[in-house]
Scaffold this active site. Sequence first.
Site, PDB file in Angstrom:
ATOM      1  N   GLU A 149       0.831  -1.199   0.000  1.00  0.00           N
ATOM      2  CA  GLU A 149       0.000   0.000   0.000  1.00  0.00           C
ATOM      3  C   GLU A 149       0.875   1.264   0.000  1.00  0.00           C
ATOM      4  OE1 GLU A 149      -3.293   0.445  -0.321  1.00  0.00           O
ATOM      5  OE2 GLU A 149      -2.866   2.579  -0.210  1.00  0.00           O
ATOM      6  N   THR A 155      -6.169   2.417  -4.921  1.00  0.00           N
ATOM      7  CA  THR A 155      -5.948   0.968  -4.831  1.00  0.00           C
ATOM      8  C   THR A 155      -6.769   0.216  -5.869  1.00  0.00           C
ATOM      9  OG1 THR A 155      -5.451   0.990  -2.476  1.00  0.00           O
ATOM     10  CG2 THR A 155      -6.261  -1.066  -3.368  1.00  0.00           C
ATOM     11  N   HIS A 180      -0.864   3.385   4.888  1.00  0.00           N
ATOM     12  CA  HIS A 180      -1.849   4.189   4.142  1.00  0.00           C
ATOM     13  C   HIS A 180      -2.004   5.520   4.862  1.00  0.00           C
ATOM     14  CE1 HIS A 180      -5.711   5.562   2.621  1.00  0.00           C
ATOM     15  NE2 HIS A 180      -5.697   4.612   1.704  1.00  0.00           N
ATOM     16  N   ASP A 195       1.208   0.146  -5.055  1.00  0.00           N
ATOM     17  CA  ASP A 195      -0.001   0.481  -5.822  1.00  0.00           C
ATOM     18  C   ASP A 195      -0.029   1.918  -6.334  1.00  0.00           C
ATOM     19  OD1 ASP A 195      -0.544   1.531  -3.269  1.00  0.00           O
ATOM     20  OD2 ASP A 195      -2.675   1.023  -3.341  1.00  0.00           O
ATOM     21  N   HIS A 196       0.488   2.857  -5.553  1.00  0.00           N
ATOM     22  CA  HIS A 196       0.458   4.275  -5.963  1.00  0.00           C
ATOM     23  C   HIS A 196       1.273   5.082  -4.968  1.00  0.00           C
ATOM     24  CE1 HIS A 196      -2.434   4.661  -2.726  1.00  0.00           C
ATOM     25  NE2 HIS A 196      -3.160   3.707  -3.276  1.00  0.00           N
TER      26      HIS A 196
HETATM   27  C1  GP9 Z   1      -9.231   0.243   1.142  1.00  0.00           C
HETATM   28  C2  GP9 Z   1      -7.794   0.251   0.796  1.00  0.00           C
HETATM   29  C3  GP9 Z   1      -7.224   1.618   0.601  1.00  0.00           C
HETATM   30  O1  GP9 Z   1      -9.776  -1.015   1.188  1.00  0.00           O
HETATM   31  O2  GP9 Z   1      -7.551  -0.604  -0.252  1.00  0.00           O
HETATM   32  O3  GP9 Z   1      -7.587   2.141  -0.594  1.00  0.00           O
HETATM   33  P1  GP9 Z   1      -6.981   3.452  -1.258  1.00  0.00           P
HETATM   34  O4  GP9 Z   1      -7.379   4.621  -0.416  1.00  0.00           O
HETATM   35  O5  GP9 Z   1      -5.500   3.332  -1.338  1.00  0.00           O
HETATM   36  O6  GP9 Z   1      -7.593   3.452  -2.578  1.00  0.00           O
HETATM   37 MN    MN Z   2      -3.924   2.165  -2.046  1.00  0.00          MN
END
Ligand code: GP9
Ligand code: MN
Length: 646
Positions: free
Chosen positions: A253, A299, A415, A474-475
Site C-alpha cells: 500500500e 488501490t 496508508h 499500488d500508488h
Molecule cells: C481500502 C484500501 C485503501 O480497502 O484498499 O484504498 P486506497 O485509499 O488506497 O484506494
Molecule cells: Mn492504495
Amino acid sequence: MKKLLSTKMGFFAIAVVLFWIKTYSIYKLEFNLGVSGAMQEFLLFFNPLSSGLIFLGLALFAAGKKAGRRIIVFSFILGFILYANVVFYRFNGDFITLATMMQTNNFGSLGGSILDLMAPLDILYLLDIAILIVLYNKFKSNWRTERLQFRKPLIVLAVGVIAFGVNLGLAEKDRPQLLERAFDRNYLVKYLGAYNFMIYDAIQSVESSRQRVLADSSDITEVENYTKYKYAEPNPAYFGTGEGKNIIKIHLESFQSFLIDYELHGEEVTPFLNSLVHDESQDFTYFDNFFHQTEQGKTADAELTTDTSLYGLPQGSAFVTKGDNTYQALPAILEQRQDYTSAVFHGDRKSFWNRDEVYRHLGINEYYYDSYFDMSEENVINYGLKDKPFFEESIPYLQEMDQPFYAHMMTLTHHHPFILDEGEASLAPAETGSGTVDRYFQTARYLDESLEQFFIDLKEAGLYEDSIIMIYGDHYGISQNHNRAMAEIIGEEITPLKNSELQRVPFIIRIPGVDGQGINHEYSSLVDVMPTMLHIVGIDAQDYILFGTDMFSEDHKAFVPFRNGDFVTEAYSSINGIFYDNVTKEVVEEPTEEMMEMKETVLHELELSDKVLNGDLLRFYTPNEEWEPVNINDYFYGEPEQHPAK
Ligand code: GP9
Ligand code: MN
C-alpha cells in the site's frame, strides 16, 4: 400536541420526526457503517432530515385530507425501501443498488432465506406508520379541506434542499471527493443517508447504461487492432517458466520506490525489501523504473490495471462505476486455462471499492475480507487490519487453498495518514515538520517488517519455494501537497518532472527455478503486469485485449502513460504539455517528431482503454476458443460461516 395535530402541517411535522427517529434507529441498530468522530456521528444523525422534508413534503401538494393519507403512504414506502436494505444488509453486509437488483441471482441466492433474515421484532419498524394512522383518524376531522397555500409545501421543499446542501458540504469537508470517488456504499450512506444514496446510485446507473447502449460490436475492432499491434512476443527464456506454480501477489500500500535503499537517521527504512533488491543469491528481479498509473480509484485502479491491463478511468473508480462490465481478467483466464484458484486477501470491509461485486466479474474465486480476520481493537488501525496480523492470519487460509493458486495479498497499514499504535514504530519519524511525511517512514518500516515475517511463515508453511512471488506498490503515498517536506527528504526541489519521477513504485518478482536479474532498468508500469504474468505461466497474451506488454520481452514497449495524458520514456518525459530531457532535466524547446508521435500514441491508447470500459466492449469480444464468458453466478463471497470450505 392536540393543537399541533389539528393542522395538516402539524401532522406533517410529526411524520417527519417519526421518519427521522426510525431512520436513525435503523442506522444504529442494523448497519455497521464505521462511524468515527463527532462530525460523522452528527452527519449520520442529521442526514435523514432532508430526505424526510423532501419526500414527505411532496405529499403536502395534495388537496384536503388526501395530504394526510399521502404522508402515511410515502412514510410507508420509504420505510419499506429502508427495510428491504436492512434485510439485504443482514446477509450481504451491503446496500441494494440498481445493479444488484438487476442481477436476480443476488436475490435468488437470498431466496428462501429472506424469511430467515427477518426477525419478529422487525414489526416494530412499522410503529411509526401505526402511530400516523391512529393520529390521522383521530385528528383529520379538524383539518381544513382545501389545499394548502402553494408556498407552504414549497418552503418545506426549499428547507429540505438547504438541509441537504449543508449535509453535503459538511460531508465533503470530512471526506473530500466523496461523490466523485464513491469509495464505498457504507460511506455514502453514513454521510448522505440511505435515500440520498439510492438517488445517487440511480443517476450513476443511468449514465453508465447510456454509454453502454451507444456502443456496438464494431467498436472493439479498433481496440483489437491497436492492442494486437502493440503486443510484444514472449521471451523464450521466461515463457512458461512458472507454469503450474502458485502466484503470491503482494500489494504494498502507498509504497513509492524512493523508499528502497533510503536511509533515515543513518538507518535503512526498509531493510527487508532492500535485501530482496540486492539479493546475493539472485532469485529476484527488481524493476526500478516501474510506475503506477492510478487516478481517483487509487488501490482499486491498481487492482483493475494489474488484473486486466486496462487503465482506470480519468474520474471516479472503474471498480465502482464499471463494476458490472464484462472483463477478461487474469484470475478468470488462469482458472479457465490452467485450473488456478484465485483469492484476494484484504483486511477491510468487503464492499469497499465495490470489491464484492466487481471481483465476481473478474472471476475471483475466494475473497477473504475483514470478517475472516480477528478485527479486535488491538489488531486494527486506520482503514482496517494491521499488516502483521493480516499476513499471519492469512497463512492458514493459503494452506487450505486448492493449488495452483493465485493469491493477492493487499496490505493496508502503510496508508495515509500513516499511523501506528504506540510501541509499534521501530524507527523514529523523519523531521520535516510535515506529520504525514514524517510518519510515512515509520509505517513503511512496519510494512517491511510484516513482509519479512510473512516470508518466514511462507517458508515454514512450505509455500515459498515453489511459488512465484510478485511484489508491487499500488500508488504514491506522499501527494504534491507535501512538496516542501519531500524536497527536504530527497534533497531536491520537487519540479513537475521530479514529481513524475516520484511516481515510481517497486515491482519485484521471483520465479522459482529462474535466475533473477537483480536490478532491471526497463521502463514499465502497472499495465504491463498482466501480460508479463500470462507469459510466465505459459499463456500467450496475444489473443487478449491488453494495453501493456510483457516486461521481460525483447519487444516490450517501454513507454509509461499516466492517466492524465502525461507520460515518461527512458529518454524524455511529457508533463503538463511540456517535454523534458530525462538526463539534463531541461525543457525540450523543440520536441522531435518522435516525441509528438509518442504523445499521440499515449492519448490514443488511453482513449481506447476508456472506450472499452465505458462501452463495456469486452462483451463483444471472444479472445479464443478456450475463452468462456465469466458467469458471475458462479462467484459469491459469503461470511465465514457461509464459506463452502468451513
Ligand atoms: C481500502 C484500501 C485503501 O480497502 O484498499 O484504498 P486506497 O485509499 O488506497 O484506494
Ligand atoms: Mn492504495
